[in-house]
Enzyme design. Structure first.
Site, PDB file in Angstrom:
ATOM      1  N   ALA A 167       5.075  15.714 -16.136  1.00 51.16           N
ATOM      2  CA  ALA A 167       5.599  15.445 -14.780  1.00 51.16           C
ATOM      3  C   ALA A 167       6.796  15.447 -14.744  1.00 51.16           C
ATOM      4  CB  ALA A 167       5.037  14.048 -14.602  1.00 51.16           C
ATOM      5  N   TRP A 169       9.257  13.960 -13.000  1.00 47.75           N
ATOM      6  CA  TRP A 169       9.866  12.560 -12.817  1.00 47.75           C
ATOM      7  C   TRP A 169       9.601  11.678 -14.155  1.00 47.75           C
ATOM      8  CZ3 TRP A 169       6.399   8.991 -14.161  1.00 47.75           C
ATOM      9  CH2 TRP A 169       4.668   9.394 -14.242  1.00 47.75           C
ATOM     10  N   CYS A 170       8.814  12.140 -15.071  1.00 45.62           N
ATOM     11  CA  CYS A 170       8.892  11.470 -16.629  1.00 45.62           C
ATOM     12  C   CYS A 170      10.047  11.404 -17.253  1.00 45.62           C
ATOM     13  CB  CYS A 170       7.625  11.850 -17.029  1.00 45.62           C
ATOM     14  SG  CYS A 170       7.121  11.404 -18.863  1.00 45.62           S
ATOM     15  N   TYR A 171      10.598  10.650 -17.608  1.00 40.71           N
ATOM     16  CA  TYR A 171      11.842  10.447 -18.593  1.00 40.71           C
ATOM     17  C   TYR A 171      11.156  11.111 -19.879  1.00 40.71           C
ATOM     18  CZ  TYR A 171      14.833   8.612 -22.057  1.00 40.71           C
ATOM     19  OH  TYR A 171      15.766   8.463 -23.249  1.00 40.71           O
TER      20      TYR A 171
END
Length: 485
Positions: A167, A169-171
């Site tokens: 994803a 947005w995932c760190y």
């Protein structure tokens, strides 16, 4: 010297000669009634003597400080993957145990709560220390962008397809991205997809391909899955057989892992795409992927007898979760406190105290299903349980002997909308008081005394009634003959 005549003088039961007595029909009838009354009252007294007599009192809980409370549970989550399902325990004393696995077992289930295989992940997921390369930039994409349109064709074309479900947005996905693309380039150079065809690396953006990620039960990001041609079998419920990668995520570790995947596949027979399992060693960083999106969690935990919580959630130290995609709907098969009572002990408990035993597993059979959608997204389900201990003891020879103990509870549940990842919380609060049920045995001497009182009382009352009736008849006859009294 005491003679027989002197002994006769102390006879309390002097006999009247039979010739001096008079039998009557009324006396016979009254004797029969008296005998039946004695038998009936004796039976009642015997039943009362054999019945259990208990005394109930409320006292301060007598449990020691070192005593733990056992919690048994069996919960089914149709939409929570076993891959990340975690059982956590905390209490007001500061205890905080995460991802308990020693006494907890997990099984993959389908949407109908039917098991789809053996136990899932008997051990904890290995800890990831290297989440990527220590670089801020990478040069170009080396992996293939996959979608619902081309995923199946790639999985059937190559012997090994390794996919990074991520994803943006995932760190952790962003940490993995440079090393993943560099690994894909290196593997392309070593194993040309056009000439070799044994392995290729791909990626799926789960924000763009939500259906594809849902089809493969992706709930945490990034998730690296290994698809082997010939072993990825899809059935009606979307069941599949492939593996998850839980190893280190730097380029060196990823390349080494990819090398092991193709080591046993001869180049000239890669078309068969069958895995050679000879001399294969177990890789702790590689495990079977979840068969379905559901999970049944069963087992037990031990907690201090203080207010606390049992929490079921999706947890990982190296993955991120989209709260809107996590659904913790569940069905409760069992959730009880204390030692498990056998059916024999439970029947004995109900015999001694019929009003007990009905709430030791109050949540059993209850379902808390939330339809996934915008309205019900990010829903945490909380249960508030208030526990009362019941102890059953018996008094034998002035000593108190504990027969059994049971925990009953009341339950109140609620759905809470939150910005965080949804969880299931079982808040429990043991009561400082307990119910003490004492079995009081009856004295045999008291039983004999009552039996004697019944026989003597009925005999005396029958004699009085017979005398009254007989004298009344005599009086009536005298009146009829006109005699004076």
């Amino acid at each position: 010297m005491i003679t027989s005549s002197k002994l006769k003088s102390v006879d309390f039961y002097r006999k009247i000669p039979r010739d001096l007595t008079e039998a009557s029909l009324s006396g016979a009838g009254l004797s029969i009634v008296a005998a039946l009354t004695m038998v009936f009252l004796f039976g009642m007294e015997l039943s009362n003597y054999l019945a259990i007599n208990t005394a109930t009192s409320v006292i301060v809980d007598r449990s020691s400080d070192a005593e733990f409370l056992r919690i048994d549970f069996n919960l089914s989550f149709p939409s929570l993957s076993c891959e990340f399902a975690s059982v956590d325990v905390s209490d007001v004393l500061g205890t905080n145990r995460l991802n308990i696995t020693k006494t907890v077992r997990k099984y993959s289930i389908d949407q109908n709560l039917v098991p789809t295989g053996s136990e899932f992940h008997p051990g904890p997921i290995p800890t990831v220390n290297k989440h990527g390369d220590d670089v801020e930039e990478y040069y170009g994409d080396g992996s293939v962008a996959l979608s619902s349109r081309n995923f199946d064709s790639y999985s059937h074309q190559y012997s090994v397809l390794v996919v990074n479900f991520y994803a943006p947005w995932c760190y952790w996905s962003n940490r993995l991205k440079p090393s993943w693309e560099n690994t894909a380039k290196i593997i392309r150079e070593r194993y040309d997809p056009e000439m070799d065809g044994r392995i290729i690396l791909g990626k799926v953006d789960c924000t763009e391909e939500a259906d594809l990620c849902r089809r493969h039960h992706i709930q945490g990001y990034p998730s690296i899955r290994i698809f082997r041609k010939g072993s990825d079998v899809k059935e009606n419920q979307g069941h599949h057989d492939h593996e998850s990668y839980y190893g280190e995520r730097d380029t060196e570790s990823l390349v080494a892992a990819m090398e092991t995947y193709v080591a046993n596949i001869p180049k000239e027979v890669h078309v068969l795409a069958l895995e050679d399992k000879s001399n294969k060693t177990v890789d702790p960083a590689k495990r079977p992927a979840p068969l379905t999106s559901g999970c049944r969690i069963e087992g037990f935990v031990r907690v201090k007898k203080v207010p606390g919580s049992v929490v079921i959630s999706a947890r990982s130290g190296s993955h991120s979760f989209d709260p809107s995609q996590i659904n913790v709907s569940h069905y409760v098969t069992q959730f009880s406190f204390g030692k498990r009572l056998s059916s024999k002990m439970l029947n004995e408990l109900k015999r001694l105290t019929p009003y007990l035993g009905g709430h030791h597993d109050r949540l059993a059979g209850q379902s808390y299903i939330v339809k996934h959608g915008d309205v019900n997204a990010n829903v945490t389900i909380e249960h508030y349980l208030q526990i009362v201990k019941t102890e059953l003891v018996t008094l034998r020879s002035t000593k108190e002997l504990k027969l059994l103990e049971e925990y009953e509870y009341t339950a109140h549940s609620s759905l809470v909308h939150s910005f965080y990842v949804p969880v299931v919380k079982f808040h429990f609060e043991p009561s400082p008081m307990q119910v003490l049920v004492t079995e009081v045995p009856k004295s045999f001497s008291h039983f004999i005394t009552n039996v004697c009182a019944i026989i003597g009382g009925v005999f005396t009352v029958a004699g009085i009634l017979d005398s009254i009736f007989h004298n009344t008849l005599r009086l009536v006859k005298k009146v009829e003959l006109g005699k004076n009294i």
